[in-house]
Every structure is written in structure tokens, then in C-alpha cells.
Design an enzyme around this catalytic site. Structure first.
Site, short mmCIF file in Angstrom:
data_model
loop_
_atom_site.label_atom_id
_atom_site.label_comp_id
_atom_site.label_asym_id
_atom_site.label_seq_id
_atom_site.Cartn_x
_atom_site.Cartn_y
_atom_site.Cartn_z
N ASN A 8 -44.62 15.95 -41.69
CA ASN A 8 -43.62 16.92 -41.23
C ASN A 8 -43.99 17.27 -39.79
OD1 ASN A 8 -41.97 19.09 -40.75
ND2 ASN A 8 -42.96 20.47 -42.22
N LYS A 10 -42.38 18.90 -37.61
CA LYS A 10 -41.86 20.20 -37.14
C LYS A 10 -41.22 20.03 -35.75
CE LYS A 10 -45.17 22.30 -40.20
NZ LYS A 10 -46.03 23.42 -40.55
N HIS A 95 -38.63 24.76 -46.63
CA HIS A 95 -39.99 24.91 -46.11
C HIS A 95 -40.25 26.40 -45.86
CE1 HIS A 95 -43.39 24.80 -43.38
NE2 HIS A 95 -43.64 23.61 -43.87
N GLU A 97 -41.53 27.93 -43.49
CA GLU A 97 -41.15 28.42 -42.16
C GLU A 97 -39.66 28.74 -42.10
OE1 GLU A 97 -42.96 25.18 -40.02
OE2 GLU A 97 -44.92 25.99 -40.58
N GLU A 165 -46.72 24.30 -51.35
CA GLU A 165 -47.40 24.64 -50.12
C GLU A 165 -47.70 26.13 -50.10
OE1 GLU A 165 -46.41 21.59 -46.84
OE2 GLU A 165 -44.83 23.08 -46.83
N GLY A 171 -50.89 25.47 -41.65
CA GLY A 171 -51.24 25.58 -40.23
C GLY A 171 -52.39 26.53 -39.96
N SER A 202 -52.58 22.47 -44.51
CA SER A 202 -53.85 22.09 -43.87
C SER A 202 -54.52 20.88 -44.52
CB SER A 202 -54.81 23.28 -43.82
OG SER A 202 -54.25 24.33 -43.05
P1 PGA Z 1 -49.99 21.90 -42.02
O1 PGA Z 1 -48.44 22.04 -42.39
O2 PGA Z 1 -50.46 20.59 -42.56
O3 PGA Z 1 -50.03 21.95 -40.51
O4 PGA Z 1 -50.70 23.05 -42.65
C1 PGA Z 1 -47.99 21.62 -43.64
C2 PGA Z 1 -46.50 21.89 -43.73
O5 PGA Z 1 -46.04 22.89 -43.19
O6 PGA Z 1 -45.76 21.10 -44.33
#
Ligand code: PGA
Length: 238
Positions: A8, A10, A95, A97, A165, A171, A202
Site C-alpha cells: 500500500n 499511500k 483503510h 486512514e 490492521e 506507521g 509495521s
Molecule cells: P505500515 O502501513 O506498514 O506503514 O504500518 C500499513 C498500512 O497502513 O497498510
């Protein structure tokens, strides 16, 4: 079943960086990797068409969102049908976010997913609790509610993947404990039957091996580490 290793990206990367990244990933693919993993990249919308043209056929293409509406006067939206036309196979929906920063609700996610299914896309529907919800011990209530309300009745094992998640792990460099991942994935398995279940938050080369061998973990949804070809490939080889 092979593990699905999904990147992903982003809102990151110029067109040139995006092209370099998929080329570097393609260069690192070998038969051993393909025998255990399927690869998927999810670039920003504006790079999808270009990436679709240069992408190695052994890597699948996904988007990070789609519109809740079919078509019409929805400025700025991109429809599921438009994605399908570009050759996109997967779409990430719900997601954290988007849920947290863009106010998406379970109902919105379910409507998007139903449209995506109608247009032949495979949905990756994200669920996960926030840190205070885990501290209160209500993480399964939260995830159970999200699953119940975000996954439409059109979902089946061919068109839907669940991504667990934990929001506090995205992140942040913090990863859920393997025992907690195992427990939550078993819970999701009970509710979601044979839908594939990814872990995200992460995930990186150092922890991917242990996470990916946890029961009911069918792959990973990777943010930060998916922007570096060597790290993404190393996760896929874990
Ligand atoms: P990350 O993000 O691996 O940077 O923690 C995972 C995600 O948001 O899908």
C-alpha cells in the site's frame, strides 16, 4: 495457499519513482518467491494507468480506494468501473486512514465494496481497533462490528480479502504481539469463514517471518516497507 503480499504505497512517489519501484520489484522475483507468495502493488490513482502498462504480469495491480457511487456528479471521485477499465484487479477499502482522517463509516465501506464486486474487483477490506480500544479490552467487539457492517453480502472468498490492521501499529514501528495476532485472526476466521486474512501494521523484513507463519495469517498489507523494493521482496521471501 500462497501468501498475498500487498504493498500500500499511500500518497507517495513521483511517476518516475513509482516506475522504478515496480521495475526493481520485478527484477527481484524468482521462482522460489512465486512458489510461496503472490505480489500486489497499490499505487496512488494517478500512477495506475502508467504502472499497469509497465507492470510485470506476475505482479497484481490494486487501487487504494474507490467511490461509493456508481458514476455522476461526484467531483474528485474515481469509480470502481473506471478502475476495472484500467486493468486494476484489487481495491483497498476502509483503510484506517480513510476511516479516521476522511470520516468513512462501515456503511460507506460496505457500499463501496458492493460496487467493487459488481465491477469485478477484489476488495481488501480493512478492520482494526485503536489503541484505547485494545487497552479497554474491546478489540474484538470493534473488529466484530466492523466485519459485520463493512463486508457486504456479495463478499466471497474469490472477491474479498480481510486486512486486520491494528490502528496503533500502522506507521508507528509497533507491531502486534504474535499471540495477539493469532488470537484476532482466529476470531476473524470464525466470522469470515474462508476469506483470506492479511495482517498489516509495521510489517517489515525483521518481523515478517514470524507474523506470516502465524496461523490464519494469509499474507500482509505493507505500507512503509513496500516503498523499498528490497524490503518488499524480503517480506515476500520470509
Ligand atoms: P505500515 O502501513 O506498514 O506503514 O504500518 C500499513 C498500512 O497502513 O497498510
Amino acid at each position: 495457499m500462497k501468501k498475498l503480499i500487498a504493498g500500500n504505497w499511500k500518497m507517495n512517489g513521483t511517476a518516475q519513482e513509482a516506475e522504478n519501484l515496480v521495475q526493481a520489484i520485478a527484477k527481484g522475483i524468482d521462482p522460489a518467491l512465486l512458489s510461496q507468495s503472490e505480489l500486489l502493488v497499490c499505487p496512488p490513482f494517478v500512477h495506475l494507468q502508467m504502472i499497469g502498462k509497465v507492470l510485470d504480469k506476475r505482479i497484481a495491480l490494486g487501487a487504494q480506494d474507490c467511490s461509493v457511487d456508481e458514476n455522476g456528479a461526484f467531483t474528485g471521485d474515481i469509480s470502481a468501473a473506471m478502475l476495472k477499465q484500467l486493468g486494476v484487479q484489487y481495491v483497498i477499502l476502509g483503510h484506517s486512514e480513510r476511516r479516521t482522517l476522511r470520516g468513512e463509516t462501515d456503511e460507506t465501506v460496505a457500499r463501496k465494496a458492493a460496487l467493487a464486486h459488481k465491477h469485478g474487483l477484489i476488495t481488501i477490506i480493512c478492520v482494526g481497533e485503536k489503541e484505547d480500544e485494545r487497552e479497554k479490552g474491546i478489540e474484538k467487539d470493534v473488529v466484530g462490528r466492523q466485519l459485520g457492517a463493512s463486508v457486504p453480502s456479495s463478499a466471497n472468498s474469490a472477491n474479498t480479502v480481510i486486512a486486520y490492521e491494528p490502528v496503533w501499529a500502522i506507521g508507528t514501528g509497533k507491531t502486534a504481539m504474535p499471540a495477539d495476532v493469532q488470537d484476532m485472526h482466529a476470531f476473524i476466521r470464525k466470522k469470515g469463514g474462508n476469506l483470506r486474512i492479511l495482517y498489516g501494521g509495521s510489517m517489515k523484513p525483521e518481523n515478517a517471518g514470524e507474523l506470516l507463519k502465524t496461523p490464519n495469517v494469509d499474507g500482509g498489507l505493507i505500507g512503509g516497507a513496500s516503498l523499498k523494493a528490497d524490503q518488499f521482496l524480503s517480506i515476500a521471501k520470509s
